[in-house]
Design an enzyme around this catalytic site. Structure first.
Site, PDB file in Angstrom:
ATOM      1  N   ARG A 108      13.541 -15.658  -3.917  1.00 46.43           N
ATOM      2  CA  ARG A 108      14.969 -15.968  -3.761  1.00 46.43           C
ATOM      3  C   ARG A 108      15.712 -16.010  -5.096  1.00 46.43           C
ATOM      4  NH1 ARG A 108      13.341 -20.789   0.193  1.00 46.43           N
ATOM      5  NH2 ARG A 108      11.727 -20.842  -1.383  1.00 46.43           N
TER       6      ARG A 108
ATOM      7  N   LYS B  36      -0.650  20.314   5.998  1.00 50.71           N
ATOM      8  CA  LYS B  36      -1.503  20.957   4.984  1.00 50.71           C
ATOM      9  C   LYS B  36      -2.814  21.502   5.544  1.00 50.71           C
ATOM     10  CE  LYS B  36      -0.480  19.716   0.664  1.00 50.71           C
ATOM     11  NZ  LYS B  36      -0.183  19.010  -0.602  1.00 50.71           N
ATOM     12  N   LEU B  37      -2.770  21.947   6.797  1.00 51.46           N
ATOM     13  CA  LEU B  37      -3.970  22.556   7.397  1.00 51.46           C
ATOM     14  C   LEU B  37      -4.425  23.751   6.559  1.00 51.46           C
ATOM     15  CD1 LEU B  37      -5.863  22.474   9.920  1.00 51.46           C
ATOM     16  CD2 LEU B  37      -4.388  24.244  10.908  1.00 51.46           C
TER      17      LEU B  37
ATOM     18  N   ASP C  60       2.049  10.546   0.531  1.00 49.32           N
ATOM     19  CA  ASP C  60       2.061  11.971   0.177  1.00 49.32           C
ATOM     20  C   ASP C  60       1.520  12.862   1.286  1.00 49.32           C
ATOM     21  OD1 ASP C  60       3.023  11.217  -2.355  1.00 49.32           O
ATOM     22  OD2 ASP C  60       0.978  10.886  -3.065  1.00 49.32           O
TER      23      ASP C  60
ATOM     24  N   THR D  75       4.078  13.254  -7.344  1.00 53.70           N
ATOM     25  CA  THR D  75       5.464  13.650  -7.611  1.00 53.70           C
ATOM     26  C   THR D  75       6.093  12.695  -8.621  1.00 53.70           C
ATOM     27  OG1 THR D  75       5.512  14.152  -5.261  1.00 53.70           O
ATOM     28  CG2 THR D  75       7.606  14.284  -6.397  1.00 53.70           C
TER      29      THR D  75
ATOM     30  N   GLY E  67       3.333  14.478   3.355  1.00 55.69           N
ATOM     31  CA  GLY E  67       4.294  15.547   3.673  1.00 55.69           C
ATOM     32  C   GLY E  67       5.460  15.009   4.491  1.00 55.69           C
ATOM     33  N   LYS E  68       5.761  13.721   4.307  1.00 53.58           N
ATOM     34  CA  LYS E  68       6.837  13.082   5.088  1.00 53.58           C
ATOM     35  C   LYS E  68       8.186  13.759   4.818  1.00 53.58           C
ATOM     36  CE  LYS E  68       5.743   9.120   3.165  1.00 53.58           C
ATOM     37  NZ  LYS E  68       4.483   9.489   2.484  1.00 53.58           N
ATOM     38  N   GLY E  69       8.434  14.051   3.511  1.00 55.46           N
ATOM     39  CA  GLY E  69       9.719  14.651   3.144  1.00 55.46           C
ATOM     40  C   GLY E  69       9.961  15.955   3.875  1.00 55.46           C
TER      41      GLY E  69
ATOM     42  N   ARG F  22      -4.154  13.481  -7.663  1.00 54.32           N
ATOM     43  CA  ARG F  22      -4.479  12.676  -6.477  1.00 54.32           C
ATOM     44  C   ARG F  22      -5.963  12.789  -6.179  1.00 54.32           C
ATOM     45  NH1 ARG F  22       0.515  15.362  -3.295  1.00 54.32           N
ATOM     46  NH2 ARG F  22       2.198  14.138  -4.189  1.00 54.32           N
TER      47      ARG F  22
ATOM     48  N   GLN G 226       5.630   5.802   1.302  1.00 56.60           N
ATOM     49  CA  GLN G 226       4.223   5.423   1.136  1.00 56.60           C
ATOM     50  C   GLN G 226       3.442   5.730   2.428  1.00 56.60           C
ATOM     51  OE1 GLN G 226       6.660   2.731  -0.161  1.00 56.60           O
ATOM     52  NE2 GLN G 226       6.600   4.229  -1.781  1.00 56.60           N
TER      53      GLN G 226
ATOM     54  N   GLY H  86       7.916   9.660  -3.637  1.00 58.78           N
ATOM     55  CA  GLY H  86       8.259  10.990  -4.133  1.00 58.78           C
ATOM     56  C   GLY H  86       8.133  11.950  -2.967  1.00 58.78           C
ATOM     57  N   HIS H  87       9.250  12.363  -2.426  1.00 61.00           N
ATOM     58  CA  HIS H  87       9.246  13.237  -1.249  1.00 61.00           C
ATOM     59  C   HIS H  87       9.762  14.612  -1.663  1.00 61.00           C
ATOM     60  CE1 HIS H  87       9.591   9.408   1.444  1.00 61.00           C
ATOM     61  NE2 HIS H  87       8.497   9.444   0.717  1.00 61.00           N
TER      62      HIS H  87
HETATM   63  P1  GDP Z   1       5.515  12.785   0.962  1.00 63.34           P
HETATM   64  O1  GDP Z   1       5.517  11.760  -0.131  1.00 63.34           O
HETATM   65  O2  GDP Z   1       4.781  12.326   2.175  1.00 63.34           O
HETATM   66  O3  GDP Z   1       6.899  13.278   1.289  1.00 63.34           O
HETATM   67  O4  GDP Z   1       4.692  14.029   0.410  1.00 63.34           O
HETATM   68  P2  GDP Z   1       4.869  14.702  -1.044  1.00 63.34           P
HETATM   69  O5  GDP Z   1       6.129  15.486  -1.022  1.00 63.34           O
HETATM   70  O6  GDP Z   1       4.646  13.720  -2.115  1.00 63.34           O
HETATM   71  O7  GDP Z   1       3.584  15.640  -1.068  1.00 63.34           O
HETATM   72  C1  GDP Z   1       3.385  16.657  -0.141  1.00 63.34           C
HETATM   73  C2  GDP Z   1       3.341  18.018  -0.898  1.00 63.34           C
HETATM   74  O8  GDP Z   1       2.796  18.999  -0.062  1.00 63.34           O
HETATM   75  C3  GDP Z   1       4.733  18.525  -1.274  1.00 63.34           C
HETATM   76  O9  GDP Z   1       4.651  19.243  -2.467  1.00 63.34           O
HETATM   77  C4  GDP Z   1       5.093  19.463  -0.121  1.00 63.34           C
HETATM   78  O10 GDP Z   1       5.992  20.503  -0.518  1.00 63.34           O
HETATM   79  C5  GDP Z   1       3.745  20.032   0.225  1.00 63.34           C
HETATM   80  N1  GDP Z   1       3.544  20.337   1.648  1.00 63.34           N
HETATM   81  C6  GDP Z   1       4.033  19.723   2.751  1.00 63.34           C
HETATM   82  N2  GDP Z   1       3.516  20.248   3.861  1.00 63.34           N
HETATM   83  C7  GDP Z   1       2.661  21.233   3.464  1.00 63.34           C
HETATM   84  C8  GDP Z   1       1.776  22.119   4.161  1.00 63.34           C
HETATM   85  O11 GDP Z   1       1.654  22.108   5.382  1.00 63.34           O
HETATM   86  N3  GDP Z   1       1.014  22.984   3.405  1.00 63.34           N
HETATM   87  C9  GDP Z   1       1.092  23.009   2.041  1.00 63.34           C
HETATM   88  N4  GDP Z   1       0.331  23.872   1.387  1.00 63.34           N
HETATM   89  N5  GDP Z   1       1.919  22.173   1.361  1.00 63.34           N
HETATM   90  C10 GDP Z   1       2.670  21.299   2.059  1.00 63.34           C
HETATM   91  P1  IMO Z   2       5.260   8.509  -1.023  1.00 63.33           P
HETATM   92  O1  IMO Z   2       6.467   7.972  -0.292  1.00 63.33           O
HETATM   93  C1  IMO Z   2       1.367   7.751  -2.862  1.00 63.33           C
HETATM   94  C2  IMO Z   2       0.765   3.835  -4.758  1.00 63.33           C
HETATM   95  C3  IMO Z   2       0.610   3.808  -6.271  1.00 63.33           C
HETATM   96  C4  IMO Z   2      -0.325   2.612  -6.433  1.00 63.33           C
HETATM   97  C5  IMO Z   2       0.153   1.667  -5.333  1.00 63.33           C
HETATM   98  C6  IMO Z   2       1.069   0.564  -5.830  1.00 63.33           C
HETATM   99  O2  IMO Z   2       5.561   9.629  -1.933  1.00 63.33           O
HETATM  100  O3  IMO Z   2       4.148   8.782  -0.072  1.00 63.33           O
HETATM  101  P2  IMO Z   2       3.624   0.558  -6.604  1.00 63.33           P
HETATM  102  O4  IMO Z   2       4.296   1.266  -7.726  1.00 63.33           O
HETATM  103  O5  IMO Z   2       4.180   0.854  -5.256  1.00 63.33           O
HETATM  104  O6  IMO Z   2       3.500  -0.928  -6.832  1.00 63.33           O
HETATM  105  O7  IMO Z   2       2.103   1.114  -6.647  1.00 63.33           O
HETATM  106  O8  IMO Z   2       0.832   2.465  -4.380  1.00 63.33           O
HETATM  107  N1  IMO Z   2       1.994   4.500  -4.263  1.00 63.33           N
HETATM  108  C7  IMO Z   2       2.017   5.714  -3.686  1.00 63.33           C
HETATM  109  N2  IMO Z   2       1.019   6.606  -3.494  1.00 63.33           N
HETATM  110  N3  IMO Z   2       2.620   8.011  -2.402  1.00 63.33           N
HETATM  111  C8  IMO Z   2       3.607   7.125  -2.566  1.00 63.33           C
HETATM  112  O9  IMO Z   2       4.827   7.299  -2.001  1.00 63.33           O
HETATM  113  C9  IMO Z   2       3.350   5.918  -3.265  1.00 63.33           C
HETATM  114  N4  IMO Z   2       4.084   4.843  -3.625  1.00 63.33           N
HETATM  115  C10 IMO Z   2       3.249   3.987  -4.220  1.00 63.33           C
HETATM  116  O10 IMO Z   2       0.031   4.995  -6.758  1.00 63.33           O
HETATM  117  O11 IMO Z   2      -1.647   2.992  -6.119  1.00 63.33           O
HETATM  118 MG    MG Z   3       5.005  11.600  -2.142  1.00 65.55          MG
END
Ligand code: GDP
Ligand code: IMO
Ligand code: MG
Length: 428
Positions: free
Chosen positions: A142, A328-329, A12, A296, A14-16, A302, A221, A39-40
């Site tokens: 397997r 997210k600075l 999480d 997400t 901010g990869k997406g 979190r 992840q 969840g991106h």
């Molecule tokens: P990911 O799993 O790494 O793709 O990240 P998520 O999408 O799960 O969580 C990142 C959240 O932060 C999302 O809701 C983005 O829209 C938001 N986000 C990303 N970059 C920034 C940022 O620089 N500032 C703020 N305030 N939000 C951000």
């Molecule tokens: P993104 O791509 C944050 C966490 C789960 C749990 C552990 C194992 O959005 O960054 P699983 O269902 O994979 O066996 O759960 O990993 N987890 C994540 N935490 N972001 C994710 O993906 C995650 N995918 C799995 O909360 O602690």
């Molecule tokens: Mg995510």
């Protein structure tokens, strides 16, 4: 050239957002591990797109590949495609390909995921319950049903029968039943919808590389959830580090790579497990609300804490990261002071990395360096010179301590809310 996005913390980061930002300059975006536990989120003006399985490049209409390293829940994929089509995103076999050797997540895996968590009791991992771990277990055991198996009735029936037989004793113990006939019917129905995407994607990718196309590998992840290098057993069941690109896609080019480590300006974690810099106080609560730190996938709150240099440095080292994107600075705006964890201490021993031992992971004490905050908003800024002096100092200190360039700083969820400090995008 090829580019890789790796989360350097617990996901999480901010990869997406960053994949979408870079996708304007690449031809193809590839997922190579994980599943719909990811969840991106991508925000474009008023529209929010939430992606679990589909590579984030789909939003820009780029060619997208789900590689063989992913575990694929076919029903979840169909639902995601329907949902995105309703948001006017075009998805067809022209812009989506799935590796034919991808292993499937079945309803049985979700049931086992639940059972495993119950059995773990107080030591539960807090998985997403999407069946990820059990599906990967069947892969290395397997026993998996792969996408290509859906095209052959005899093979599919045989595989379903032995899979159900394998899991039945445990399921029966928990009064759960999976019927082989019923599973066959369900898979035959979904097969029609997903087989058109099936392809030897490794071939396609290597042809693209020969033509010098830009390919972006989208990690899911984060490095601390890696099955080998993460906070085991509180991890996911795949390798989330960059080494997995090759096994998880069949891509063969080891050169011309830029590996970007997506790193939050503080730290978050969903689910259980050690978290040395966790803040169980008002500042932690403030970061949850300001950063909207709710999962997400599972909507869970979190856990939040200060930035941890040790963890990110370890991720940089393991994944060969050569650029940091600090996200997210803006969430740190208006704090009186900000802390950076620069090492750990346990019984008079100092550590510059997170030791693998679970007891140490839970009990090391962070050593902090304190920085003055900035009492202004950085939200949406896209020019380095406009940042408050203390924000610049904080970013520069992280860069110095990580010994890795912070090329990009993100100050909001939208594409435009990005400081391209080193003209990264122009140089692609
Ligand atoms: P990911 O799993 O790494 O793709 O990240 P998520 O999408 O799960 O969580 C990142 C959240 O932060 C999302 O809701 C983005 O829209 C938001 N986000 C990303 N970059 C920034 C940022 O620089 N500032 C703020 N305030 N939000 C951000
Ligand atoms: P993104 O791509 C944050 C966490 C789960 C749990 C552990 C194992 O959005 O960054 P699983 O269902 O994979 O066996 O759960 O990993 N987890 C994540 N935490 N972001 C994710 O993906 C995650 N995918 C799995 O909360 O602690
Ligand atoms: Mg995510």
């Amino acid at each position: 050239m090829f580019y890789t996005i790796i989360g350097t913390q617990w996901g999480d980061e901010g990869k997406g957002k960053i994949v979408d930002w870079l996708a304007s300059k690449v031809d193809t975006v590839v997922r190579f591990q994980g599943g719909n536990n990811a969840g991106h989120t991508i925000q474009i003006n008023e529209s929010k797109y939430k992606l679990n399985l589909l590579p984030s490049g789909i939003i820009r209409g780029k060619k997208c590949i789900i590689g063989n390293g992913v575990v694929l829940d076919p029903w979840a994929l169909v639902d995601e495609i329907v949902k995105l089509k309703k948001q006017n995103i075009e998805i067809s076999d022209h812009n989506l390909m799935i590796a034919e050797n991808t292993c499937l997540i079945l309803p049985i895996h979700k049931i086992i995921d639940e059972i495993n968590e119950i059995e773990r009791g107080n030591a539960g991992i807090g998985t997403t319950k999407k069946g990820i771990g059990p599906a990967y277990e069947d892969k290395v055991g397997r026993r998996s049903i792969r996408l290509c198996d859906l095209a052959n009735e005899d093979i599919l029936k045989r595989k379903i029968s032995s899979l159900v037989k394998f899991h039945s004793p445990r399921l029966t113990f928990y009064n759960k039943k999976v019927d082989a006939e019923d599973l066959y019917k369900q898979l035959s129905l979904v097969a029609k919808k997903i087989l058109p995407y099936s392809y030897p994607t490794w071939q396609y990718l290597n042809k693209l590389a020969k033509k010098n196309k830009n390919i972006l590998f989208e990690g899911a992840q984060g490095a601390l959830l890696d099955i080998d290098f993460g906070t085991y057993p509180y991890v996911t069941s795949s390798n989330t580090s960059s080494g997995q690109i090759f096994a998880g896609s069949g891509f063969n080019t080891r050169t011309n790579n830029k590996i970007l480590g997506i790193t939050k300006a503080y730290t978050t974690r969903v689910g259980s497990g050690p978290f040395p810099t966790e803040l169980n106080d008002q500042i932690g609560d403030h970061l949850v609300e300001k950063g909207q730190e709710y999962g997400t996938v599972t909507k869970r709150k979190r856990r939040c804490g200060w930035f941890d240099i040790n963890l990110v440095k370890q991720s940089i080292n393991i994944s060969g990261i050569n650029n940091i994107v600090l996200t997210k600075l803006d969430v740190l705006d208006h704090l009186n002071e900000i802390k950076l964890c620069i090492g750990y201490q346990f019984e008079n021993i100092q550590y510059s990395y997170l030791p693998a031992n679970e007891n140490l992971q839970f009990n090391v004490k962070p050593i902090y360096k304190t920085y003055p905050g900035w009492k202004e908003s950085t939200f949406g800024l896209n020019n380095w010179d406009d940042l408050p002096l203390n924000a610049k100092k904080y970013v520069n200190s992280i860069e110095e301590l990580l010994e890795t360039e912070i090329s990009i700083v993100s100050t909001g969820p939208e594409r435009s809310q990005t400081i391209d400090r080193k003209k990264f995008l122009d140089n692609i």
